[in-house]
Scaffold this motif. Structure first.
Motif, short mmCIF file in Angstrom:
data_model
loop_
_atom_site.label_atom_id
_atom_site.label_comp_id
_atom_site.label_asym_id
_atom_site.label_seq_id
_atom_site.Cartn_x
_atom_site.Cartn_y
_atom_site.Cartn_z
N LEU A 273 -4.47 -6.67 0.83
CA LEU A 273 -5.35 -5.54 0.57
C LEU A 273 -6.17 -5.76 -0.67
O LEU A 273 -6.58 -4.85 -1.35
CB LEU A 273 -4.51 -4.27 0.40
CG LEU A 273 -3.77 -3.83 1.64
CD1 LEU A 273 -2.70 -2.85 1.28
CD2 LEU A 273 -4.74 -3.21 2.62
N ALA B 232 -10.01 3.39 5.65
CA ALA B 232 -11.31 3.31 4.99
C ALA B 232 -11.37 2.09 4.09
O ALA B 232 -12.42 1.45 3.96
CB ALA B 232 -11.55 4.57 4.18
N ARG B 233 -10.22 1.75 3.50
CA ARG B 233 -10.23 0.66 2.54
C ARG B 233 -10.26 -0.70 3.22
O ARG B 233 -10.96 -1.61 2.78
CB ARG B 233 -8.98 0.79 1.68
CG ARG B 233 -8.95 -0.19 0.56
CD ARG B 233 -7.98 0.29 -0.49
NE ARG B 233 -7.38 -0.84 -1.16
CZ ARG B 233 -6.25 -0.77 -1.83
NH1 ARG B 233 -5.59 0.37 -1.87
NH2 ARG B 233 -5.79 -1.82 -2.43
N ILE B 234 -9.52 -0.82 4.30
CA ILE B 234 -9.44 -2.14 4.93
C ILE B 234 -10.53 -2.37 5.94
O ILE B 234 -11.13 -3.43 6.00
CB ILE B 234 -8.12 -2.32 5.68
CG1 ILE B 234 -6.98 -2.05 4.78
CG2 ILE B 234 -8.05 -3.74 6.23
CD1 ILE B 234 -5.69 -2.26 5.47
N ARG C 4 -13.68 -2.77 7.45
CA ARG C 4 -15.04 -2.88 6.94
C ARG C 4 -16.05 -2.43 7.98
O ARG C 4 -17.23 -2.40 7.75
CB ARG C 4 -15.34 -4.32 6.56
CG ARG C 4 -14.57 -4.75 5.34
CD ARG C 4 -14.11 -6.18 5.48
NE ARG C 4 -13.09 -6.45 4.47
CZ ARG C 4 -13.32 -7.19 3.40
NH1 ARG C 4 -14.48 -7.74 3.23
NH2 ARG C 4 -12.37 -7.37 2.52
N ARG D 225 -19.38 -0.57 7.90
CA ARG D 225 -18.94 0.79 7.63
C ARG D 225 -20.03 1.61 6.93
O ARG D 225 -20.32 2.74 7.31
CB ARG D 225 -17.69 0.70 6.75
CG ARG D 225 -16.94 1.95 6.67
CD ARG D 225 -15.62 1.73 5.96
NE ARG D 225 -14.84 2.94 6.14
CZ ARG D 225 -14.10 3.18 7.19
NH1 ARG D 225 -13.98 2.28 8.13
NH2 ARG D 225 -13.47 4.32 7.31
N ALA E 277 -7.07 6.87 4.24
CA ALA E 277 -7.61 6.16 3.08
C ALA E 277 -7.42 4.66 3.25
O ALA E 277 -8.27 3.85 2.88
CB ALA E 277 -6.91 6.64 1.81
N LEU E 278 -6.28 4.30 3.86
CA LEU E 278 -6.00 2.88 4.10
C LEU E 278 -7.04 2.29 5.06
O LEU E 278 -7.59 1.22 4.82
CB LEU E 278 -4.61 2.72 4.71
CG LEU E 278 -4.29 1.32 5.20
CD1 LEU E 278 -4.03 0.40 4.02
CD2 LEU E 278 -3.09 1.32 6.13
N GLU F 56 -9.31 -6.87 -2.07
CA GLU F 56 -10.52 -6.29 -2.62
C GLU F 56 -11.08 -5.21 -1.70
O GLU F 56 -10.85 -5.21 -0.51
CB GLU F 56 -11.58 -7.39 -2.83
CG GLU F 56 -12.18 -7.95 -1.57
CD GLU F 56 -11.27 -8.94 -0.85
OE1 GLU F 56 -11.80 -9.87 -0.24
OE2 GLU F 56 -10.02 -8.77 -0.88
N ASP F 57 -11.81 -4.32 -2.30
CA ASP F 57 -12.46 -3.30 -1.49
C ASP F 57 -13.69 -3.89 -0.83
O ASP F 57 -14.28 -4.82 -1.35
CB ASP F 57 -12.87 -2.13 -2.39
CG ASP F 57 -11.68 -1.27 -2.70
OD1 ASP F 57 -11.48 -0.27 -2.02
OD2 ASP F 57 -10.92 -1.65 -3.63
N TYR G 288 0.84 -1.20 0.00
CA TYR G 288 0.00 0.00 0.00
C TYR G 288 0.87 1.23 0.00
O TYR G 288 1.92 1.26 0.63
CB TYR G 288 -0.90 0.00 1.25
CG TYR G 288 -1.77 1.22 1.35
CD1 TYR G 288 -2.95 1.31 0.60
CD2 TYR G 288 -1.42 2.29 2.17
CE1 TYR G 288 -3.74 2.45 0.68
CE2 TYR G 288 -2.22 3.42 2.25
CZ TYR G 288 -3.38 3.50 1.51
OH TYR G 288 -4.15 4.61 1.58
#
Lengths: 260, 332
Positions: free
Chosen positions: B328, B247-249, B251, B290, B244-245, B330-331, B238
């Motif tokens: 990391l 938010a991405r990981i 859930r 989230r 942002a990290l 999938e979203d 990453y």
């Protein structure tokens, strides 16, 4: 390496050492004791013979004086400086040196000056001087100059041996006791090289050049050698220095993974 | 402005001797050594702009230190290209080394038996710092790091935190535009950690220095770094902002509740809104998806006597741990 850096380093070491004045006494006593033992051993030898490799007693004592002088240089500068290299290669402490804008070989080699150990240099020269008196030999100016040059060459050769030995640490990481190897070999320099059998003499002159460290300077001082021969000693020293510089560079490249 | 650090497809492979355990293994290794390739860093690409504070994150052995060593010229990469401060590090020589500072949390350059100022004077000679500049920089560092009482004591008498402050001062006297800090707060207590962090951000603001640091302490990262590079098993997982990290990981979000007076609320009732992480009246912590956090909060406020409610991200350590464990991919 720049003199300014060397001056700063040594100023630092002297300041550090001055905190431990007892070290002076310990160092003096150690040296006197060592010289006493060496002379005693020599006396035992000479009870059975009058010559050692064609040298008489007081000539060998001159050589002992030279040996002790070089020991002083080794103990004051080389062992506490480059002698710690193997451990630093292992621990990674060398990285901090390599990240500085200095010549790493020069910095590692001359970063320490254990000033009290210089008593060995003084006492060694004094011993050589006393032996000259007992020999009733007053060196000529040419002989003194040759001695000075040969002794300088001897210091360079001893330095080169240390660098060569310590560079091995880059190949064989767990060799922290390399300096013991040096001590073992260097013991051979306590006697004139002519005292050894032919094969060993060849080794000491051409392969592990410790003959150049004591026999040659002592011979120059007692007039055993033509003064001009000191130039050969200087050439040997220059060659040894160049070779170890090359070895150091190769070793550093290996350390950073540029080769192999 | 051009990037101050460019790493392109950087890889480092070490060839290590392998041996089986025991005496037999040792003998076998001596006679016929076997080697194995260890890929410490694989195909890592990033750029760092001047003035950024970037943190390398990753578990032990992830390749952080190897990357740092390649950036500082201590190691040659196996493949790839690096440019740092306009130099290729391992050929940049002294001009390059004058532009960087390297601080290793587990190594010290201070002379043990002497006051730190002696080491500063040595560095002054090494980096050729003029007298006036030296005095001025030292005064600034002493002020920012609060070193006045420390300067004259032998290093051996200093606390770990004081020593690290002095290490930083020694490393910054030559005003490098680029700082490489490997675990600068290792082993320090909370106060000392905070002092170091405060200093680093102040120093960067004053001098616009670029800082690359590795750390195990998330507080270092959250307090200092605008950007993180996460490395695991040699791969760059990453590269971007920390939030942002998250938010991405992550859930989930955490809803922390303080319930109002009255004892009608039970754990069962709360379970209808999300997973109950803890419930000690009047405090409760719920985890919810989230994307449903806002809606769930509204329902909570409508249904229960809520005195206070806040929506939080899960602790950053948890997020990072999850990143290492699951990647990391999938979203959510």
């Amino acid at each position: 390496m720049k003199l300014r850096i060397l001056a700063a380093l040594w100023r630092l070491n002297v300041a550090e050492e001055l905190q431990y004045r007892a070290n002076l006494v310990a160092s003096l006593l150690g040296t006197i004791f060592w010289i006493g033992t060496a002379l005693l051993t020599l006396a035992v030898f000479f009870r059975h013979t009058t010559r050692l490799g064609d040298w008489d007693y007081w000539e060998v004592v001159v050589l002992l004086g030279v040996f002790n002088t070089l020991t002083g240089v080794i103990e004051a500068v080389l062992r506490p400086g480059i002698g710690r290299l193997a451990g630093e290669v292992k621990s990674g402490g060398l990285d901090l040196v390599l990240a500085k804008p200095v010549d790493a070989q020069g910095f590692v080699s001359f970063r320490r000056l254990d000033v009290w150990r210089l008593t060995d240099v003084v006492l060694g020269l004094a011993l050589a001087g006393y032996a000259l008196v007992r020999l009733h030999h007053v060196p000529t100016v040419a002989q003194l100059a040759a001695f000075g040059l040969a002794l300088t060459a001897a210091v360079v050769v001893v330095y080169a041996l240390w660098v060569a030995l310590m560079s091995l640490a880059f190949w064989f990481v767990s060799v922290e006791n390399l300096s013991v190897l040096f001590d073992a070999v260097y013991e051979g320099a306590r006697y004139p090289v002519s005292a050894y059998p032919g094969a060993l003499r060849f080794v000491f002159v051409y392969l592990i050049p410790i003959a150049w460290t004591t026999t040659i300077p002592a011979s120059a001082l007692t007039g055993r050698l033509e003064p001009g021969f000191a130039l050969v000693a200087a050439a040997v020293a220059a060659l040894a220095f160049a070779l170890t510089r090359l070895l150091w560079r190769t070793a550093l490249k290996r350390y950073s993974g540029a080769s192999g | 402005m051009p990037a101050i650090v460019t790493a392109e497809r950087l890889s480092k492979t070490f060839r290590v001797k392998v041996r089986d355990p025991g005496l037999k293994g040792a003998l076998a290794a001596l006679v016929r050594p076997r080697y194995r390739d260890v890929h410490a860093v694989r195909d890592v690409t990033f750029r760092i702009e001047p003035g950024e504070i970037v943190a390398f994150l990753g578990p032990n052995g992830a390749g952080k230190t190897t990357t740092l060593k390649m950036l500082t010229g201590l190691l040659y990469p196996t493949t790839g290209r690096v440019e740092v401060a306009g130099f290729v590090p391992w050929t940049g020589g002294r001009d390059f080394k004058r532009r960087i500072a390297l601080v290793l949390g587990n190594r010290q350059q201070l002379v043990w038996d002497l006051p730190p100022e002696e080491t500063f004077l040595l560095n002054r000679a090494i980096y050729d710092i003029a007298g006036a500049a030296y005095t001025e920089r030292l005064a600034e560092l002493v002020d920012l790091l609060d070193l006045r009482d420390v300067l004259e004591k032998p290093v051996r008498q200093l606390s770990l935190g004081e020593r690290m402050k002095c290490e930083l001062a020694a490393a910054l006297l030559h005003h490098p535009p680029l700082l490489f800090l490997d675990e600068p707060t290792l082993g320090l207590d909370v106060t000392a950690q905070e002092a170091i962090r405060g200093f680093l951000s102040q120093y960067r603001e004053r001098h616009g220095a670029t800082v690359l640091l590795t750390s195990h302490y998330m507080q270092d990262v959250t307090a200092l770094a605008s950007r993180v590079l996460i490395i695991n098993r040699g791969h760059l997982l990453y590269d971007g902002a920390l939030d942002a990290l998250v938010a991405r990981i992550a859930r989930i979000k955490r809803i922390e509740l303080v319930l109002g007076p009255g004892d009608g609320v039970t754990a069962e009732m709360l379970a209808g809104f999300g997973t109950v992480k803890s419930f000690h009246f009047p405090n409760a912590v719920l985890e919810v998806r989230r994307d449903e956090a806002a809606a769930t909060s509204a329902r909570l406020l409508a249904a229960l006597p809520v005195a206070d409610l806040s929506i939080e991200d899960p602790p950053i350590e948890d997020v990072i741990r999850q990143a290492f464990a699951q990647g990391l991919g999938e979203d959510p």
